[in-house]
Motif scaffolding. Structure first.
Motif: not given
Length: 119
Positions: A78-89
């Protein structure tokens, strides 16, 4: 020796320095920024339909930060995505988020128009 010492590719920090760190707001921000989400959770955090989540990935605006092995399905990663990266997007000027979120089910997302990142 220059820079911070490392062990197996991870930066080592002085335990005494960390022990005396008292800025609770910075700790809370770092903790929130490091939170990870599954694909569906990340789509929800971005306010996207799950079917549209692959568009920012394809465009190179987002990539997973970690992986985990499923507890229910042996061998499934399962790939996991970091909150800070989502905020950057979310701050990306390349995306009109109000238009994306207003796109009704059954209609093509404006995210489909993002160019594919070349390797």
């Amino acid at each position: 020796m220059t820079g911070n010492p490392e062990h197996k590719g991870h930066t080592l920090y002085c335990g005494l320095t960390l022990e005396h760190f008292t800025d609770r707001r910075k700790v809370a921000r770092a903790s929130a920024a490091g939170r990870t989400y599954t694909r569906d959770e990340a789509a929800a955090a971005l306010g996207l339909r799950t079917a549209d989540f692959d568009h920012p990935l394809r465009a190179g605006l987002l990539t997973h930060s970690d992986t985990s092995v499923s507890a229910w399905h042996k061998g499934v990663v399962i790939r996991l995505y970091r909150q800070a990266d989502l905020e950057r997007v979310l701050r990306s000027s390349r995306i009109d988020w109000s238009t994306v979120r207003a796109t009704p089910k059954g209609h093509q997302s404006p995210l489909a128009q993002l160019p594919t990142k070349t390797q």
